[in-house]
Design a protein around this motif. Structure first.
Motif, PDB file in Angstrom:
ATOM      1  N   ASN A 110       5.640  -4.413  62.693  1.00 33.60           N
ATOM      2  CA  ASN A 110       4.851  -3.241  62.324  1.00 33.60           C
ATOM      3  C   ASN A 110       3.359  -3.514  62.482  1.00 33.60           C
ATOM      4  O   ASN A 110       2.895  -4.625  62.273  1.00 33.60           O
ATOM      5  N   LYS A 125       2.270  -1.901  72.672  1.00 30.72           N
ATOM      6  CA  LYS A 125       2.419  -0.768  73.582  1.00 30.72           C
ATOM      7  C   LYS A 125       3.805  -0.751  74.226  1.00 30.72           C
ATOM      8  O   LYS A 125       4.331   0.311  74.539  1.00 30.72           O
ATOM      9  N   SER A 138       7.206   0.067  63.566  1.00 32.59           N
ATOM     10  CA  SER A 138       6.389   1.184  63.092  1.00 32.59           C
ATOM     11  C   SER A 138       4.896   0.886  63.232  1.00 32.59           C
ATOM     12  O   SER A 138       4.481  -0.266  63.270  1.00 32.59           O
ATOM     13  N   TYR A 139       4.130   1.963  63.299  1.00 32.97           N
ATOM     14  CA  TYR A 139       2.658   1.868  63.353  1.00 32.97           C
ATOM     15  C   TYR A 139       2.177   1.014  64.519  1.00 32.97           C
ATOM     16  O   TYR A 139       1.364   0.101  64.360  1.00 32.97           O
ATOM     17  N   ASN A 140       2.676   1.313  65.691  1.00 32.32           N
ATOM     18  CA  ASN A 140       2.219   0.659  66.912  1.00 32.32           C
ATOM     19  C   ASN A 140       1.751   1.731  67.885  1.00 32.32           C
ATOM     20  O   ASN A 140       1.449   2.852  67.465  1.00 32.32           O
ATOM     21  N   LYS A 141       1.704   1.412  69.159  1.00 32.70           N
ATOM     22  CA  LYS A 141       1.249   2.362  70.173  1.00 32.70           C
ATOM     23  C   LYS A 141       2.302   2.529  71.264  1.00 32.70           C
ATOM     24  O   LYS A 141       1.974   2.758  72.427  1.00 32.70           O
ATOM     25  N   ILE A 142       3.542   2.434  70.886  1.00 28.83           N
ATOM     26  CA  ILE A 142       4.647   2.499  71.838  1.00 28.83           C
ATOM     27  C   ILE A 142       4.816   3.941  72.315  1.00 28.83           C
ATOM     28  O   ILE A 142       4.929   4.857  71.513  1.00 28.83           O
ATOM     29  N   ARG A 143       4.851   4.131  73.634  1.00 24.93           N
ATOM     30  CA  ARG A 143       5.015   5.458  74.227  1.00 24.93           C
ATOM     31  C   ARG A 143       6.452   5.724  74.665  1.00 24.93           C
ATOM     32  O   ARG A 143       6.876   6.862  74.760  1.00 24.93           O
ATOM     33  N   ILE A 147      10.979   3.057  64.083  1.00 22.21           N
ATOM     34  CA  ILE A 147      10.003   3.191  65.167  1.00 22.21           C
ATOM     35  C   ILE A 147       9.090   4.395  64.917  1.00 22.21           C
ATOM     36  O   ILE A 147       8.599   5.015  65.837  1.00 22.21           O
ATOM     37  N   ASN A 162       4.454   6.057  66.123  1.00 17.75           N
ATOM     38  CA  ASN A 162       4.130   5.557  67.455  1.00 17.75           C
ATOM     39  C   ASN A 162       3.759   6.752  68.325  1.00 17.75           C
ATOM     40  O   ASN A 162       3.281   7.761  67.795  1.00 17.75           O
ATOM     41  N   ARG A 163       4.007   6.666  69.612  1.00 21.39           N
ATOM     42  CA  ARG A 163       3.692   7.757  70.544  1.00 21.39           C
ATOM     43  C   ARG A 163       4.901   8.070  71.425  1.00 21.39           C
ATOM     44  O   ARG A 163       4.753   8.496  72.559  1.00 21.39           O
ATOM     45  N   ASN A 186       6.030  10.884  65.809  1.00 22.43           N
ATOM     46  CA  ASN A 186       5.956  10.535  67.222  1.00 22.43           C
ATOM     47  C   ASN A 186       5.707  11.812  68.016  1.00 22.43           C
ATOM     48  O   ASN A 186       5.169  12.782  67.463  1.00 22.43           O
TER      49      ASN A 186
END
Length: 133
Positions: free
Chosen positions: A14, A19, A37-42, A59, A62-63, A85
């Motif tokens: 987390n 990304k 959680s709280y990442n920048k995963i697209r 998850i 994120n994005r 998301n």
């Protein structure tokens, strides 16, 4: 290297500005809980689908805009937290997963939840925008 630990049960990643997250070895088959959680995963990579023992997938925040249909291969999943998301739709196969009990999709852009009438209502709780369906 973290991806070679065969007895690994929980992965907590987390809030790390991640990304991309990929599973590089099927030796991680013992992982039961994955926190991203709280990442920048697209994009949720299909490689996550080889975590056959996965029970809890966090998850959220994120994005992510789509969920791979192959996530259904993780047949042990009982909880998915993917709120906050950019989801617009949910794969119907996801909702048909027999062991899935909690699906949190709060604060996404989902217009419609696929029909899951073949399941008993008490078997699956879906959280959407602060409401439970």
């Amino acid at each position: 290297m973290i991806f070679s630990l065969e007895s690994l049960k929980n992965i907590y990643l987390n809030n790390n500005k991640i990304k991309v997250f990929r599973v590089y070895h099927n030796r991680m088959s013992s992982v039961e809980a994955l926190w991203l959680s709280y990442n920048k995963i697209r994009h949720l990579d299909n490689s996550v689908c080889i975590l056959y023992s996965l029970r809890y997938l966090h998850i959220d925040h994120n994005r992510i805009s789509t969920i791979p249909v192959n996530l259904c291969l993780c047949s042990e999943i009982s909880g998915i937290w993917i709120g906050y998301n950019h989801l617009r739709a949910l794969p119907k196969k996801l909702l048909e997963m027999r062991k899935l009990k909690i699906l949190d999709v709060e604060f996404n852009k989902i217009d419609e939840i696929p029909d899951v009438t073949r399941r008993f209502p008490e078997e699956l709780v879906i959280h959407t925008q602060g409401k439970m369906l």
